[in-house]
Each structure stands twice: as structure tokens, then as C-alpha cells.
Write a protein that holds these residues in place. Structure first.
Motif, PDB file in Angstrom:
ATOM      1  N   LEU A  65       0.833  -1.201   0.000  1.00 54.12           N
ATOM      2  CA  LEU A  65       0.000   0.000   0.000  1.00 54.12           C
ATOM      3  C   LEU A  65       0.873   1.259   0.000  1.00 54.12           C
ATOM      4  O   LEU A  65       0.595   2.226  -0.730  1.00 54.12           O
ATOM      5  CB  LEU A  65      -0.919  -0.010   1.219  1.00 54.12           C
ATOM      6  CG  LEU A  65      -1.813   1.237   1.405  1.00 54.12           C
ATOM      7  CD1 LEU A  65      -2.760   1.382   0.223  1.00 54.12           C
ATOM      8  CD2 LEU A  65      -2.596   1.137   2.705  1.00 54.12           C
ATOM      9  N   LEU A  66       1.933   1.252   0.807  1.00 53.15           N
ATOM     10  CA  LEU A  66       2.831   2.401   0.856  1.00 53.15           C
ATOM     11  C   LEU A  66       3.542   2.603  -0.480  1.00 53.15           C
ATOM     12  O   LEU A  66       3.754   3.744  -0.916  1.00 53.15           O
ATOM     13  CB  LEU A  66       3.853   2.225   1.974  1.00 53.15           C
ATOM     14  CG  LEU A  66       3.338   2.405   3.401  1.00 53.15           C
ATOM     15  CD1 LEU A  66       4.444   2.101   4.406  1.00 53.15           C
ATOM     16  CD2 LEU A  66       2.812   3.814   3.620  1.00 53.15           C
ATOM     17  N   GLN A  67       3.911   1.504  -1.148  1.00 49.74           N
ATOM     18  CA  GLN A  67       4.558   1.622  -2.454  1.00 49.74           C
ATOM     19  C   GLN A  67       3.639   2.292  -3.462  1.00 49.74           C
ATOM     20  O   GLN A  67       4.063   3.168  -4.231  1.00 49.74           O
ATOM     21  CB  GLN A  67       4.984   0.240  -2.950  1.00 49.74           C
ATOM     22  CG  GLN A  67       6.173  -0.344  -2.203  1.00 49.74           C
ATOM     23  CD  GLN A  67       6.474  -1.766  -2.620  1.00 49.74           C
ATOM     24  OE1 GLN A  67       5.579  -2.523  -3.008  1.00 49.74           O
ATOM     25  NE2 GLN A  67       7.733  -2.156  -2.551  1.00 49.74           N
ATOM     26  N   GLN A  68       2.370   1.891  -3.476  1.00 53.08           N
ATOM     27  CA  GLN A  68       1.419   2.523  -4.373  1.00 53.08           C
ATOM     28  C   GLN A  68       1.185   3.980  -3.995  1.00 53.08           C
ATOM     29  O   GLN A  68       1.021   4.845  -4.865  1.00 53.08           O
ATOM     30  CB  GLN A  68       0.101   1.740  -4.360  1.00 53.08           C
ATOM     31  CG  GLN A  68       0.233   0.332  -4.910  1.00 53.08           C
ATOM     32  CD  GLN A  68      -1.059  -0.468  -4.788  1.00 53.08           C
ATOM     33  OE1 GLN A  68      -2.065   0.041  -4.301  1.00 53.08           O
ATOM     34  NE2 GLN A  68      -1.016  -1.718  -5.228  1.00 53.08           N
ATOM     35  N   ALA A  69       1.184   4.252  -2.682  1.00 54.49           N
ATOM     36  CA  ALA A  69       1.005   5.636  -2.233  1.00 54.49           C
ATOM     37  C   ALA A  69       2.185   6.500  -2.665  1.00 54.49           C
ATOM     38  O   ALA A  69       1.996   7.669  -3.043  1.00 54.49           O
ATOM     39  CB  ALA A  69       0.847   5.675  -0.710  1.00 54.49           C
ATOM     40  N   VAL A  70       3.395   5.951  -2.615  1.00 47.24           N
ATOM     41  CA  VAL A  70       4.577   6.702  -3.053  1.00 47.24           C
ATOM     42  C   VAL A  70       4.429   7.095  -4.521  1.00 47.24           C
ATOM     43  O   VAL A  70       4.705   8.238  -4.913  1.00 47.24           O
ATOM     44  CB  VAL A  70       5.861   5.863  -2.845  1.00 47.24           C
ATOM     45  CG1 VAL A  70       7.046   6.513  -3.546  1.00 47.24           C
ATOM     46  CG2 VAL A  70       6.156   5.717  -1.360  1.00 47.24           C
TER      47      VAL A  70
END
Length: 326
Positions: free
Chosen positions: A192-197
């Protein structure tokens, strides 16, 4: 004839010297314009500082999120290496059967190590950890089973689960347990954090392009008369655009350095909280700062944003400026 050859040779040397001189002057002109554009930033400190601040802080958020994702992946990887499969043995299993299973598992290429915890050892550990102490001596039978602790070679969650299913089918195994649910949740959060980045980075990149382009546009408007005079004396659009492109270059360099410093500062500030969390799992994890490749990527991205934002402004507005008639 010798005079003719001599004239040709001297002409070739003159052409060669002229080509070298033009080549050197090309870099000299670029260097002068780069220094002049840097001085232009110094002459407008407030506007330049605000643009650099916006560019740097816009890159800080995705850079910091990237560092958090990188460290979260390392945390998960480090804990995954400690993932163990617990095989609880049936009460009716004999010591010989348990020893045979240990021998078989030790020879399995999927297994890194096997540790046998007997009923007596389990009871002793439970007495020490539970605090019941001597009260457990009144038990007529030891209710705890023998346990085989299996450390897989491949600690990937999917591979560990497949091995657990295989070992649970052994005849003397009552059931097997693999506690990786928390690791699965951690991997989901990391994805999720990777997509948010990516999403936040694209939004902020668009904002940076707009801000740099607008700043350069205002600079072009303020120098409209100077640009008209330069065009009257024969200056090309490329020559006039070059200082503005170098201004975007300096915006990118300084904004990238600012993003690096702020990201490292935030990571240092979070270091204590992250250490408190990892200490709960008895991990010696050390937070990883931005490496040279990541620093270079931040600077390169910032420079590209500065130059592209400048180019978008000069391509439209400088061409639109034409000297006014007498």
C-alpha cells in the motif's frame, strides 16, 4: 607546386584550430550563462528561496515514504528469517518415532535446522516463564506435547506455508503452526505504501512542474524589454532561453539537496520510535538512510523537474515576444 601544398596545409591547420576554438567557446558560453543564472537567483533571494523550498518539500514526502518502505521491507525480511514451524507431536508417539522424524527432516533440503523440545523441557520452560512455579508439580501428568521446531531454508511466507502443509501430514504430527499472519499484514501495508509513493509522487511532480514553470514565466515577463532588445540585435531564441533553463537547473540542484536533508532529518527523528518497536521483537535492526544511488536519483529527478518546468515556460513565452515596431 610546393607553395600550393603549403597553402593547403596552413589552411587545414587553421580550420582545425578554428574547430577546436569553437568547441571550447561553446562550453565557455554555457559556463558563463550557468554562472550568470546562479547570480540571478542571488539577486532575487526571496522568490528563489520560495521556489526551491516548494520544490524540495514536494520531493521530501515521496522520498521519505520510499525510505520508510525500504526499511519496512528490511524489517519484514529480517523477521522472516526467524520464522519457525512448530510441529506438535501426538501423545502416543514413541521416542524412536520422534528421533526418526528428526533424522528425516534434518536430511530434507527444504529444512535448515530441526530442534526437538521434549515434554520435560517444555514443562521446565513453562514453569520458569509462567510464574506458577511449584504449583505445577501437583500435576499428575505432563499435558504438554513434544515439539519439533523446524526452520525452513526458504523463509518466504508462501514457501513456508507450503512446507508447513507438507510436514503436518506426517503420521505422528498432531498439527503444525506457522505464525506469519503478522508478516502478511506487514507486506500488505508495504505494498500500500509503495502505491502511495507512486500516486503522491506523480501529484507532487505535476505541482512542481507548474510552480517552476510559473516562476520562470514571471521572470520572462519581468525581462520582456531586455528580451526584445536582444532579438533586435539578432539573438536567437535558443540563446535567450538558455539562462532560463540553467535557472531551472539550479532550482533542481538546490531543491534536491533540500529534499535529501529534510528526508534524512525526518528519518533521524523517527529513529527512536522505530527502535522502540523493533526492540519489542528483540531485533537488532538498524534503520537504513538514503544511499548514494537514491541520493543521485533524487537530485536527477529534481534537476529534470526544474529543467522541464523551465522549458515549458520558455518554449511558449519567449517565442511570443517580438520586438515592437518604431
Amino acid at each position: 607546386m610546393s607553395i600550393l601544398f603549403s597553402g593547403r596545409a596552413s589552411g587545414a591547420r587553421a580550420n582545425k584550430i578554428g574547430a577546436v576554438r569553437r568547441f571550447l567557446m561553446f562550453f565557455v558560453h554555457h559556463f558563463r550563462q550557468a554562472i550568470a543564472s546562479l547570480g540571478e537567483l542571488w539577486r532575487t533571494p526571496m522568490a528563489s528561496f520560495l521556489t526551491i523550498l516548494v520544490l524540495g518539500l514536494s520531493l521530501t514526502l515521496p522520498a521519505t515514504l520510499h525510505l520508510l518502505v525500504k526499511n519496512a521491507q528490511q524489517i519484514g525480511g529480517g523477521f522472516a528469517k526467524a520464522a519457525e514451524i512448530n510441529l506438535f507431536i501426538r501423545d502416543n508417539a514413541t521416542d524412536q518415532q520422534i528421533k526418526s522424524l528428526v533424522t528425516i527432516l534434518s536430511a530434507d533440503s527444504q529444512v535448515a535446522s530441526v530442534t526437538h523440545i521434549s515434554k520435560a523441557q517444555a514443562m521446565a520452560e513453562f514453569q520458569e516463564a509462567s510464574g506458577f512455579g511449584a504449583a505445577l508439580n501437583y500435576l499428575t501428568d505432563n499435558p504438554l506435547p513434544d515439539v519439533l521446531v523446524v526452520l525452513p531454508n526458504n523463509t518466504d511466507p508462501a514457501a513456508a506455508r507450503a512446507l508447513m502443509q507438507q510436514l503436518s501430514n506426517e503420521r505422528i504430527v498432531e498439527f503444525a503452526k506457522l505464525d506469519l499472519e503478522w508478516l502478511t499484514r506487514l507486506e500488505a501495508v508495504v505494498r500500500l505504501l509503495q502505491q502511495a509513493v507512486i500516486a503522491i509522487g506523480l501529484l507532487l511532480i505535476s505541482a512542481v512542474l507548474f510552480i517552476v514553470s510559473n516562476t520562470i514565466r514571471l521572470s520572462i515577463i519581468s525581462k520582456r524589454e531586455e528580451i526584445e532588445v536582444m532579438k533586435l540585435v539578432g539573438a536567437t531564441d535558443a540563446f535567450i532561453q538558455r539562462p532560463f533553463l540553467y535557472t531551472g537547473f539550479w532550482y533542481g540542484i538546490l531543491g534536491g539537496v533540500l529534499a535529501f536533508l529534510v528526508s534524512e532529518g525526518l528519518l533521524w527523528w523517527l529513529r527512536g520510535a522505530i527502535s522502540d518497536i523493533t526492540s519489542l521483537y528483540q531485533s537488532d535492526f538498524q534503520i537504513q538512510p538514503m544511499n548514494l544511488i537514491e541520493f543521485s536519483a533524487v537530485i536527477t529527478l529534481a534537476v529534470l523537474l526544474g529543467v522541464v518546468g523551465s522549458y515549458l515556460a520558455v518554449r511558449k513565452h519567449i517565442r511570443a515576444i517580438e520586438p515592437s515596431g518604431p
